[in-house]
Scaffold this motif. Structure first.
Motif, mmCIF file in Angstrom:
data_model
loop_
_atom_site.group_PDB
_atom_site.id
_atom_site.type_symbol
_atom_site.label_atom_id
_atom_site.label_comp_id
_atom_site.label_asym_id
_atom_site.label_seq_id
_atom_site.Cartn_x
_atom_site.Cartn_y
_atom_site.Cartn_z
ATOM 1 N N PRO A 56 0.834 -1.206 0.000
ATOM 2 C CA PRO A 56 0.000 0.000 0.000
ATOM 3 C C PRO A 56 0.866 1.252 0.000
ATOM 4 O O PRO A 56 2.069 1.196 0.222
ATOM 5 N N GLY A 57 0.241 2.373 -0.249
ATOM 6 C CA GLY A 57 0.986 3.628 -0.240
ATOM 7 C C GLY A 57 0.545 4.541 -1.356
ATOM 8 O O GLY A 57 -0.525 4.362 -1.965
ATOM 9 N N ASP A 58 1.371 5.535 -1.656
ATOM 10 C CA ASP A 58 1.063 6.506 -2.696
ATOM 11 C C ASP A 58 1.011 5.820 -4.064
ATOM 12 O O ASP A 58 2.007 5.246 -4.524
ATOM 13 N N VAL A 59 -0.145 5.898 -4.713
ATOM 14 C CA VAL A 59 -0.349 5.199 -5.982
ATOM 15 C C VAL A 59 0.603 5.712 -7.057
ATOM 16 O O VAL A 59 1.145 4.927 -7.856
ATOM 17 N N ASP A 60 0.832 7.019 -7.091
ATOM 18 C CA ASP A 60 1.687 7.590 -8.129
ATOM 19 C C ASP A 60 3.130 7.097 -8.001
ATOM 20 O O ASP A 60 3.753 6.691 -8.977
ATOM 21 N N PHE A 61 3.657 7.153 -6.779
ATOM 22 C CA PHE A 61 5.034 6.699 -6.576
ATOM 23 C C PHE A 61 5.162 5.190 -6.836
ATOM 24 O O PHE A 61 6.138 4.741 -7.422
ATOM 25 N N ILE A 62 4.165 4.431 -6.391
ATOM 26 C CA ILE A 62 4.206 2.986 -6.642
ATOM 27 C C ILE A 62 4.194 2.709 -8.141
ATOM 28 O O ILE A 62 4.913 1.836 -8.642
ATOM 29 N N GLY A 63 3.383 3.492 -8.876
ATOM 30 C CA GLY A 63 3.351 3.332 -10.325
ATOM 31 C C GLY A 63 4.680 3.669 -10.975
ATOM 32 O O GLY A 63 5.124 2.982 -11.906
ATOM 33 N N LEU A 64 5.344 4.724 -10.504
ATOM 34 C CA LEU A 64 6.655 5.090 -11.044
ATOM 35 C C LEU A 64 7.685 4.000 -10.782
ATOM 36 O O LEU A 64 8.504 3.668 -11.647
ATOM 37 N N VAL A 65 7.653 3.424 -9.571
ATOM 38 C CA VAL A 65 8.587 2.339 -9.245
ATOM 39 C C VAL A 65 8.296 1.118 -10.105
ATOM 40 O O VAL A 65 9.213 0.465 -10.638
ATOM 41 N N ARG A 66 7.004 0.806 -10.281
ATOM 42 C CA ARG A 66 6.635 -0.356 -11.095
ATOM 43 C C ARG A 66 7.104 -0.176 -12.542
ATOM 44 O O ARG A 66 7.656 -1.108 -13.151
ATOM 45 N N LYS A 67 6.916 1.033 -13.073
ATOM 46 C CA LYS A 67 7.342 1.300 -14.447
ATOM 47 C C LYS A 67 8.857 1.147 -14.575
ATOM 48 O O LYS A 67 9.362 0.567 -15.549
ATOM 49 N N TRP A 68 9.606 1.646 -13.579
ATOM 50 C CA TRP A 68 11.067 1.534 -13.624
ATOM 51 C C TRP A 68 11.484 0.068 -13.597
ATOM 52 O O TRP A 68 12.388 -0.343 -14.342
ATOM 53 N N ARG A 69 10.827 -0.719 -12.766
ATOM 54 C CA ARG A 69 11.192 -2.138 -12.670
ATOM 55 C C ARG A 69 10.878 -2.883 -13.967
ATOM 56 O O ARG A 69 11.619 -3.793 -14.350
ATOM 57 N N GLU A 70 9.789 -2.502 -14.621
ATOM 58 C CA GLU A 70 9.461 -3.144 -15.893
ATOM 59 C C GLU A 70 10.514 -2.839 -16.950
ATOM 60 O O GLU A 70 10.844 -3.684 -17.776
ATOM 61 N N GLU A 71 11.070 -1.619 -16.889
ATOM 62 C CA GLU A 71 12.068 -1.226 -17.876
ATOM 63 C C GLU A 71 13.445 -1.825 -17.595
ATOM 64 O O GLU A 71 14.228 -2.056 -18.514
ATOM 65 N N HIS A 72 13.769 -2.076 -16.315
ATOM 66 C CA HIS A 72 15.121 -2.500 -15.953
ATOM 67 C C HIS A 72 15.184 -3.913 -15.372
ATOM 68 O O HIS A 72 16.246 -4.342 -14.906
ATOM 69 N N GLY A 73 14.061 -4.627 -15.380
ATOM 70 C CA GLY A 73 14.041 -5.955 -14.767
ATOM 71 C C GLY A 73 15.041 -6.930 -15.356
ATOM 72 O O GLY A 73 15.503 -7.851 -14.678
ATOM 73 N N GLY A 74 15.409 -6.745 -16.605
ATOM 74 C CA GLY A 74 16.338 -7.677 -17.244
ATOM 75 C C GLY A 74 17.787 -7.482 -16.852
ATOM 76 O O GLY A 74 18.662 -8.233 -17.316
ATOM 77 N N ALA A 75 18.083 -6.494 -15.998
ATOM 78 C CA ALA A 75 19.473 -6.223 -15.620
ATOM 79 C C ALA A 75 19.991 -7.177 -14.568
ATOM 80 O O ALA A 75 21.201 -7.231 -14.321
#
Length: 588
Positions: A56-75
């Motif tokens: 739980p938490g701030d939806v916007d920040f969680i979304g930004l973190v999720r987007k970053w992980r989707e872009e860099h998960g292959g590292a």
């Protein structure tokens, strides 16, 4: 009439145009309302999904973190086994899962572990106070483990290779540290590692484990003994012997000895587990700003492999669960005891970092190892000065966004321990890699010195070691701290205040120990004098006493009273000095 008709006919189109504009504005406003409602519904649904996922938490920040992980998960890269080539210093980071306490506070996950890199996503607001963004900081280590990793995974890569090293019979010294913010999972991780060490150690010594084929220590010729003690508030206490207070001494060769510490033999894993449970149950904990049950002591479990015939030490493994680290701002509401505890803990952690860095500096004996700066590092002296030394640091971090500052401090601490860079993996993008300010710099002149001179007295308390016998190790620590802070843009005045606090607290602990020792010795001497006074009275008042020398009685009584007066005066002076140190600490 005609002109009025023309004016009226000319106004009609203007009214229609205005009406159309109003209708269009109303339609656009309605569209915005619907879009806003849809976004609210979508945010509510996303928030429900985040809660269901345990984040739980701030939806916007969680979304930004999720987007970053989707872009860099292959590292992320797979962990490579280092059983045959375990580094002299191995730095690992473990991220624990989001806790129930953090969920209740709606504290979202802000840490990503993509082995070997750890990323911290700090939530920020732009200057308009509305727009949200993430500030990403990365650190690269030997191993990084996310919340899905088990303690067994961490043990296999960080500690398991050290057991073969210790069991080789060559006198190897191996040390495993668990470090991190209070509540980050240090004690949980160390507890699991202790249990696995017990099982694998006896398997190797019995020859049942394939990995121990080249080890020379066996249960037939090697005894396994265990000591378990803690360092709390400058005091050393035996956790396996009713928390008996111990003394730290040095022999004529400069070897550190813990006087009174008992070794308990363990003939198998079951006895080992019994000793571990007894020691862990006696450890000191207190509530702090960050944790209700914070470990306020350094708990040191040492496993000694001794030759059964000669008692010679053939190997030693130290498992150290460090006290929870805190920032100075988190001690603001503490009483004096908690404040001095925190200062002593921070001093010992700073000394530990410098000692481990000196171990891996590659400069041999030319680099001064400031192990005298704290009792923790002095006790572990042989782990820093021995050529056969191996060290593993397991840094544990909390995932919550409100702990981001703590997490960054923990990662910076672990990052500074290792002066040389971890080998870059092929094919990885180094453009986002955070460069440590000290990595390519030469050490300060204040941290380089010739070896210290030989200790003069055969046995003495470490608190009696004078400046003529050793360098001022606290100066070495504060010089290093000042250099690190200046490179990060921190104020030099802040470092000076910290240095002054460390010195005041160190003096306070020394004054306290001197006061307690003097008080105890005076009580014992008073008891002896009381006995002598009883005999003196008996010599002049006994039933069978007829002839006695009153002058001799008066002379001896005067000597006794003078001695008592002298002792009371010394105790009052020591008490006055101790109170003066208390006032200095209060002012700071």
């Amino acid at each position: 009439m005609g002109s009025n008709r023309r004016a009226s006919s000319g106004m009609a189109p203007a009214k229609d145009q205005t009406r159309r504009r109003i209708e269009r504005m109303e339609a656009e406003r309605e569209e915005r309302r619907r879009a806003m409602q849809d976004r609210r519904a979508e945010r509510a649904a996303e928030e429900e999904r985040n809660i269901a996922a345990g984040n739980p938490g701030d939806v916007d920040f969680i979304g930004l973190v999720r987007k970053w992980r989707e872009e860099h998960g292959g590292a992320a890269r797979p962990h490579e086994s280092s059983a045959g080539d375990h580094p002299k210093i191995c730095i690992c980071v473990r991220k624990r899962p989001v806790s129930d306490k953090e969920r209740k506070k709606r504290d979202h996950d802000s840490v990503t572990c993509l082995h070997p890199t750890v990323w911290v996503h700090s939530a920020k607001l732009r200057v308009d106070g509305i727009s949200k963004y993430l500030d990403h900081a990365s650190f690269r280590f030997d191993h990084s483990f996310d919340e899905a990793s088990t303690t067994e995974d961490i043990y296999f890569h960080s500690t398991r290779p050290l057991i073969d090293f210790v069991c080789s019979g060559k006198g190897g010294r191996a040390t495993v540290f668990a470090y991190g913010q209070t509540g980050s999972g240090k004690t949980y991780t160390m507890g699991g590692i202790q249990s696995m060490v017990a099982e694998d150690l006896f398997e190797i010594l019995s020859g049942r484990h394939g990995g121990g084929a080249g080890n020379s220590c066996t249960l037939e010729d090697t005894a396994v003994t265990v000591t378990f003690f803690e360092i709390y508030g400058g005091r050393i206490q035996d956790l396996l012997n009713e928390r008996k207070r111990l003394k730290l001494l040095e022999d004529g060769k400069g070897e550190v000895v813990i006087s009174g510490l008992e070794e308990f033999e363990a003939n198998g894993p079951d006895q080992f587990f019994t000793l571990l449970d007894a020691g862990n149950g006696k450890r000191t904990t207190h509530a702090t700003e960050a944790n209700d049950t914070s470990s306020r002591s350094h708990a040191i479990c040492q496993i000694l492999l001794r030759d059964k015939a000669t008692s010679r030490l053939r190997g030693k493994l130290s498992l150290v669960d460090l006290a929870g680290s805190e920032r100075g701002t988190d001690t603001k509401s503490h009483n004096r005891q908690r404040r001095t505890e925190s200062s002593e803990i921070n001093t010992s952690l700073l000394a530990l970092k410098e000692c481990i860095r000196a171990l891996d500096s590659g400069r041999g004996c030319a680099r001064h190892v400031p192990y005298r700066a704290s009792k923790l590092t002095l006790i572990l002296k042989d782990c820093f000065t021995s050529k056969l030394a191996r060290t593993t640091m397991i840094a544990t971090v909390s995932p919550g966004a409100t702990s981001a500052d703590h997490t960054l401090n923990t990662l910076r601490y672990a990052d500074r321990i290792k002066e040389k860079k971890v080998r870059d993996l092929p094919g990885t993008d180094q453009s986002h890699k955070r460069q440590s300010p000290h990595k390519n710099s030469q050490p300060n002149e204040s941290s380089i010195s010739p070896p210290r001179s030989q200790v003069r007295k055969s046995r003495r308390s470490v608190t009696q070691v004078g400046h003529e016998d050793s360098l001022d190790d606290l100066d070495v620590l504060h010089a290093s701290l000042k250099g690190n802070n200046s490179q990060e843009g921190s104020s030099g005045n802040e470092t000076d205040v910290v240095a002054q606090l460390h010195r005041t607290v160190q003096t306070l602990f020394e004054e306290e120990e001197d006061l307690l020792n003097l008080h105890m010795s005076i009580i014992q001497e008073n008891a002896e004098l009381l006995t002598e006074e009883g005999r003196l009275l008996q010599s002049v008042q006994g039933d069978n006493i007829v002839d006695y020398d009153i002058d001799q009685y008066a002379s001896r009584l005067g000597n006794i009273l003078d001695k008592k007066t002298h002792m009371i005066k010394n105790l009052q002076e020591k008490l006055s000095s101790f109170r003066s140190q208390l006032r200095k600490e209060e002012e700071l």
